[in-house]
Design a protein around this motif. Structure first.
Motif, mmCIF file in Angstrom:
data_model
loop_
_atom_site.group_PDB
_atom_site.id
_atom_site.type_symbol
_atom_site.label_atom_id
_atom_site.label_comp_id
_atom_site.label_asym_id
_atom_site.label_seq_id
_atom_site.Cartn_x
_atom_site.Cartn_y
_atom_site.Cartn_z
ATOM 1 N N ASP A 85 0.814 -1.217 0.000
ATOM 2 C CA ASP A 85 0.000 0.000 0.000
ATOM 3 C C ASP A 85 0.848 1.267 0.000
ATOM 4 O O ASP A 85 0.412 2.318 0.458
ATOM 5 C CB ASP A 85 -0.944 0.002 1.204
ATOM 6 N N VAL A 114 -9.775 -5.278 12.654
ATOM 7 C CA VAL A 114 -9.157 -3.981 12.376
ATOM 8 C C VAL A 114 -10.240 -2.909 12.415
ATOM 9 O O VAL A 114 -11.324 -3.098 11.858
ATOM 10 C CB VAL A 114 -8.476 -3.991 10.989
ATOM 11 N N PRO A 115 -9.985 -1.775 13.068
ATOM 12 C CA PRO A 115 -10.966 -0.686 13.046
ATOM 13 C C PRO A 115 -11.370 -0.337 11.616
ATOM 14 O O PRO A 115 -10.525 -0.315 10.714
ATOM 15 C CB PRO A 115 -10.228 0.471 13.725
ATOM 16 N N ALA A 117 -12.176 2.336 9.923
ATOM 17 C CA ALA A 117 -11.511 3.437 9.217
ATOM 18 C C ALA A 117 -10.101 3.053 8.793
ATOM 19 O O ALA A 117 -9.663 3.377 7.680
ATOM 20 C CB ALA A 117 -11.470 4.677 10.108
ATOM 21 N N LYS A 118 -9.387 2.345 9.667
ATOM 22 C CA LYS A 118 -8.025 1.916 9.337
ATOM 23 C C LYS A 118 -8.045 0.898 8.205
ATOM 24 O O LYS A 118 -7.214 0.952 7.287
ATOM 25 C CB LYS A 118 -7.362 1.325 10.579
ATOM 26 N N ARG A 119 -8.982 -0.045 8.265
ATOM 27 C CA ARG A 119 -9.086 -1.065 7.214
ATOM 28 C C ARG A 119 -9.423 -0.422 5.873
ATOM 29 O O ARG A 119 -8.849 -0.757 4.837
ATOM 30 C CB ARG A 119 -10.159 -2.074 7.598
ATOM 31 N N ARG A 120 -10.359 0.526 5.880
ATOM 32 C CA ARG A 120 -10.749 1.218 4.642
ATOM 33 C C ARG A 120 -9.568 1.985 4.063
ATOM 34 O O ARG A 120 -9.322 1.950 2.849
ATOM 35 C CB ARG A 120 -11.917 2.158 4.966
ATOM 36 N N ASP A 121 -8.850 2.682 4.910
ATOM 37 C CA ASP A 121 -7.702 3.468 4.450
ATOM 38 C C ASP A 121 -6.659 2.569 3.801
ATOM 39 O O ASP A 121 -6.111 2.893 2.734
ATOM 40 C CB ASP A 121 -7.091 4.229 5.630
ATOM 41 N N HIS A 122 -6.386 1.430 4.420
ATOM 42 C CA HIS A 122 -5.407 0.494 3.860
ATOM 43 C C HIS A 122 -5.861 -0.026 2.499
ATOM 44 O O HIS A 122 -5.070 -0.092 1.547
ATOM 45 C CB HIS A 122 -5.199 -0.678 4.821
ATOM 46 N N ARG A 125 -5.540 2.817 -0.107
ATOM 47 C CA ARG A 125 -4.135 3.121 -0.403
ATOM 48 C C ARG A 125 -3.498 2.015 -1.230
ATOM 49 O O ARG A 125 -2.688 2.282 -2.132
ATOM 50 C CB ARG A 125 -3.358 3.340 0.893
ATOM 51 N N ASP A 178 -15.752 -1.201 1.735
ATOM 52 C CA ASP A 178 -14.350 -1.194 1.295
ATOM 53 C C ASP A 178 -14.264 -1.485 -0.201
ATOM 54 O O ASP A 178 -13.522 -0.823 -0.944
ATOM 55 C CB ASP A 178 -13.545 -2.255 2.048
#
Length: 385
Positions: A85, A114-115, A117-122, A125, A178
């Motif tokens: 990523d 995984v939270p 927001a963190k999972r979506r961001d990963h 990216r 996602d």
């Protein structure tokens, strides 16, 4: 030509870079392509990678690169390990003519750990980094595997949905949301990187060793949830058939959206007969309301909107792949049997064995079925007393 958005190599001008990319692509067309698999270490990635190795042996592909954050078990490939990523993924993709990016969710336990927001961001990216890297290394095609879930599950869906059905899933904080964000990234590739052709494979409910999804967990409840006056159609896609579909898309250079699934579908009565499971029938408002309340109080980690995928149809046609000569080996009955075997008794996810009840609470349909079954038992006990 490479997109102007592609990062310039040190010491080169955009014009020189564009000319260099064109020369690289022209040279590659004269030889067998090198195919890179992004996300090659898990079970699905291993199957896809090994299937592409078979195409190397058949002479259709020149070489297979396997990329992931850790080394997997696939043999006869060149492993490149590192983050997927970040811009550095371009170095790992060096030499690739075709890039296969596996984004289909197959490990719900890990996703829910995984939270959101963190999972979506990963996820976003990674999609952006891989798309940009494709242009940077001169790859001609990006083949992405997402899910037919992005087409949405609705009571009035046509059965089956065509390959070019519009994306209609409800955005949410879960894995479907996602996938919608990943698809948005893919939809922009033709504008940001016009030299990269994009193929998107959208499989129906995945089945196979190690697969853990909101659909598989639906079958871990004591009964199957059914909506009163509703119609549920069940369709599956075995991971081995999906791997074959990826190989077909790569070798035949298929463009655009392709749905992937077993032939036809099963009615709810068929599933109950084959599984030996009984139903719990609830009105739609009660079922979705219960799922929403369970999610709001934290009992249900997945969003209530996931419930739609186990009570409404989202059957797909696979028409374009079939026209290209692809055909699934596994029918829906076989897939259902394998799914039931996976969740029966000893259900392990990411090497961690889950209690049947705990696993069921990971999916909306199973959680609502548990609540509905408990209510049914209480009502029967009340009548006996």
């Amino acid at each position: 030509m490479s997109s102007p958005a592609a990062p310039a190599f040190p010491g080169s001008s955009p014009k020189a870079e564009s000319a260099g990319s064109s020369r690289r692509r022209a040279g590659r067309r004269a030889r067998r392509p090198t195919v890179a698999v992004v996300g090659a270490a898990d079970h699905l990635g291993t199957l896809v990678t090994e299937r592409l190795v078979a195409e190397v042996e058949a002479g259709a592909i020149g070489k297979v690169l396997a990329l992931d954050v850790e080394r997997g078990t696939a043999q006869h490939v060149t492993w490149r390990v590192g983050p997927l990523d970040a811009p550095d993924v371009a170095e790992q993709l060096r030499g690739a003519d075709v890039v296969v990016m596996l984004a289909a969710p197959t490990d719900l336990a890990s996703a829910l750990a995984v939270p959101a927001a963190k999972r979506r961001d990963h996820a976003v990216r990674r999609a952006q980094a891989v798309a940009t890297a494709c242009a940077a290394v001169g790859a001609q095609r990006l083949v992405a595997v997402t899910s037919a879930m992005v087409l949405g599950a609705a009571a009035d869906n046509p059965v089956p949905l065509p390959d070019d059905a519009p994306i209609a899933a409800v955005p949410d904080a879960g894995t479907v949301g996602d996938l919608l964000e990943i698809e948005r990234v893919l939809a922009r590739v033709h504008r940001t990187h016009p030299g990269v052709a994009v193929t998107v494979l959208r499989p129906s409910a995945l089945v196979g060793p190690g697969v853990d999804t909101i659909v598989s967990r639906h079958f871990e409840a004591p009964r199957l949830l059914v909506l009163r006056d509703g119609k549920t159609c069940w369709q599956f896609c075995h991971v081995a058939d999906l791997a074959d579909a990826v190989a077909t898309a790569v070798v035949q250079q298929l463009d655009g959206a392709l749905t992937v699934a077993s032939e036809s579908w099963l009615e709810q009565d068929d599933v109950e007969r084959l599984s030996g499971m009984r139903r719990v029938e609830l009105p739609a408002a009660l079922a979705f309301g219960t799922a929403e309340r369970l999610h709001r109080v934290g009992v249900l980690p997945a969003p209530a909107s996931d419930l739609a995928f186990v009570v409404h149809p989202w059957v797909v046609s696979s028409a374009r792949l079939r026209e290209a000569g692809w055909a699934p080996v596994h029918d829906n009955e076989t897939c259902l049997g394998e799914l039931l075997e996976e969740v029966r008794g000893h259900h392990a996810v990411a090497s961690r064995r889950l209690d049947r009840k705990d696993a069921a609470l990971g999916a909306a349909g199973a959680a609502v079925a548990l609540v509905g079954t408990a209510a049914l038992v209480r009502r029967r006990r009340g009548r006996r007393s």
